[in-house]
Write an enzyme that holds these catalytic residues in place. Structure first.
Site: not given
Ligand code: BGC
Length: 609
Positions: A301, A488
């Site tokens: 990630d 997130e």
């Molecule tokens: C998230 C992922 C995402 C990635 C790319 C990360 O911060 O946890 O779910 O796919 O970013 O954008």
């Protein structure tokens, strides 16, 4: 220039020679070679030609903006490019495709001409492209319990992603959320492992289909593992579940995803057994790769390399690194030094690169590295929106319907629609919609809940956006309340950046009470990424509908409220009764029998037929 072309010709010739040799060997000596074996031979023949720099390049993933300058793809042998929050690749789909064609050409201009993987966070449709079909978030799909529908949704997402230039999506999220405070509850299907398993299989099938078709994409199961089961629901926090619980509740959907042929798995931000998951070799290598026989790509990630232990994450089994936000050169140099210093074995590097190449062959990228222009007309088309609208209707969960106040008679003289969420496609869609954290504006192609009510009703509709309109002469109030969009980190309840709580905002609580107190019948529609504690508001309402985050087809809601369709949705999470029930690390979900939910998992009323 001269040097470059001199350098290229013999190598390309050599590569071509090897491939011809392999295929002629296949024809003559072993006619029964499977497609899988042919791909393995091709992978091995390319690997043999690669330098360490080229191998590390294939393990590198960057954004097409900010992380790279012109020719970096060629000179740093980049393996994958992603689009996520940030400048759009263009003003329309053709420009998006052109941007990725341009980068693909840079990759094809390298000595070995290995094509790029283009990844995108298409988590509820191709949600980074304004004008695409945006489906309900996974929590809503979980409420439909309809695997066939989830497969169709994923199929359309694949087509619209390909149409904007992508061959890889970072979806589905197959987490099992253990605490409603987690800001990504809505990205997952359900708190039920069994339901998640069924919908995961459907999602992988829909996205990947026959992977080498130009209308399918590689899917990613994320985030491995324990992302949704951190204490207090903190994104990237500590997971303290027992190994048996992890095995039974969390790993089962991964086992099924792997059996369904999922192409990639993304590592999680959280910590388990004292280790960042990115560095958890036992789970990534022993359990996922060896135990489950996963032969695809484990991708890190965001900035996983510098954040979680540098070369140790490669040793743990990460194959491709999201080397974003200033990590690109650091990652490439540091990994090279680690290999030179024998901290990472060349066998591990070779294994990682083989996994990347294998998926590129499976996707058919060596034969067909560019997106298809004619797919552009598929984006946001009527037939796709019809499926999205079906998903909206089937995701709605009816929690209360006192004296059959629903369905609303279409001839009802005056209806007041209350609340900002009623007429705002951004608010109804949640995070990961156009922008990373979502937005609070209407966007192209979307309809709102109010649009739908106006279409269906034959009476007068008035709109009271902020709840101060005092339309107390209305026969019915449809009060649409909910959470602001979030994604997130910023969506965790308890995170410093927000004022989110487990209950509705006071102003929204007031909308319901104001109309109730004046004797108007109140039908409440809740837009949220998780169950909230709304026990009082349910009591005050005559009818109450959990609508989750429906996406672009907001008008689908009215078709159910006015009885053109019945309710079908069933709760994908048990629904909490009191805020005090959240005192434990893991929230009051079904695994704690001492806490009684207001409504159990699977609850959902229907109109009598
Ligand atoms: C998230 C992922 C995402 C990635 C790319 C990360 O911060 O946890 O779910 O796919 O970013 O954008």
């Amino acid at each position: 220039m001269k040097f470059k072309s001199l350098h290229i010709i013999p190598t390309i010739f050599l590569l071509f020679f090897c491939l011809v040799l392999i295929s002629s060997c296949n024809n003559e000596s072993n006619k029964k070679m499977s497609n899988k074996e042919i791909i393995e031979q091709k992978v091995d023949s390319i690997l043999e030609l690669m330098t360490l720099e080229e191998k590390i390049g294939q393990m590198t993933q960057v954004r097409h903006f900010w992380d790279i300058r012109k020719n970096d793809v060629t000179s740093k042998f980049i393996g994958s490019v992603i689009h996520t929050d940030g400048p759009a690749p263009g003003n329309n789909a053709e420009e998006w495709q052109n941007r990725f064609v341009e980068l693909q050409k840079e990759a094809l201009a390298t000595r070995l001409g290995i094509p790029l993987l283009f990844g995108v966070d298409a988590v509820h449709g191709q949600n980074t492209f304004e004008g695409a079909t945006i489906f309900p978030h996974n929590i809503g799909l979980g409420a439909t319990q309809n695997a066939k529908l989830v497969e169709k949704v994923a199929r359309i997402t694949a087509i619209e992603s390909q149409a904007t230039g992508f061959n890889w999506v970072f979806s589905p999220c197959i987490a099992i959320p253990f605490n409603e405070k987690w800001g990504r509850v809505y990205e997952a299907f359900s708190e039920s492992t069994e339901l998640t398993v069924e919908l995961t299989k459907a999602s992988v099938k829909g996205h990947q289909g026959n992977l080498s078709d130009s209308t399918t994409v590689m899917a990613t199961a994320k985030h491995f593992i324990g992302d949704g089961s951190t204490e207090n629901g903190v994104e990237g926090g500590i997971t303290t579940l027992s190994a048996a619980n992890v095995n039974e509740r969390l790993l089962t959907p991964y086992r099924e995803a792997v059996k369904s042929g999922i192409g990639a798995v993304m590592a999680a931000f959280n910590i388990y057994e004292g280790l960042p998951m990115h560095a958890h070799k036992k789970l990534i290598t022993d359990t996922l790769k060896v135990g489950m026989k996963f032969d695809g790509i484990v991708v890190s990630d965001w900035k996983g390399y510098s954040r979680f232990g540098r070369h140790t994450i490669i040793n743990a089994g990460i194959d491709m690194v999201m080397a974003v936000d200033g990590d690109l050169d650091f990652f490439q140099n540091d990994l090279k030094e680690s290999v030179d210093a024998a901290k990472v074995s060349i066998e591990r590097i070779n294994d990682a690169v083989k996994r990347v190449l294998r998926q590129k062959f499976r996707l058919g990228l060596f034969q067909n590295p560019f997106p298809t222009k004619s797919l552009i007309q598929e984006i946001g088309k009527k037939a796709h929106r019809t499926v999205a609208k079906q998903a909206v209707r089937e995701s709605l969960v009816l929690l209360k319907n006192e004296k059959n106040v629903l369905p609303i008679d279409k001839k009802t003289k005056k209806i007041v629609v209350v609340g900002e969420h009623a007429n705002n496609a951004g608010l109804q869609s949640g995070g990961w919609t156009i922008a990373w954290q979502g937005g609070n504006e209407n966007y192209k192609g979307a309809t709102t809940i109010l649009d739908g009510i106006k279409n269906v009703s034959e009476g007068t509709i008035v709109y009271d956006e902020d709840g101060t309109g005092n339309h107390f002469d209305a026969d019915v109030a449809i009060v649409v309340v909910g959470e602001p969009p979030y994604a997130e980190f910023f969506g965790d309840i308890g995170h410093d950046s927000n004022e989110l709580t487990l209950t509705l905002a006071k102003s929204h609580q007031k909308h319901i009470k104001t109309y109730k107190d004046k004797g108007v019948k109140v039908i409440t529609v809740l837009i949220s990424g998780r169950p909230l504690v709304v026990t009082n508001q349910i009591n005050q309402s005559n009818a109450f509908v959990a609508a989750w985050l429906p996406g672009s087809e907001g008008d689908g809601i009215a078709e159910v409220l006015f009885g053109d369709y019945n309710f079908k949705g069933k709760l994908p999470h048990s629904w909490p009764k009191f805020v005090k029930d959240f005192k434990g690390n893991y929230g009051p979900n079904f695994w704690d029998n001492s806490i009684e939910p207001l409504f159990p998992f699977g609850f959902g009323l229907q109109y009598e037929e």
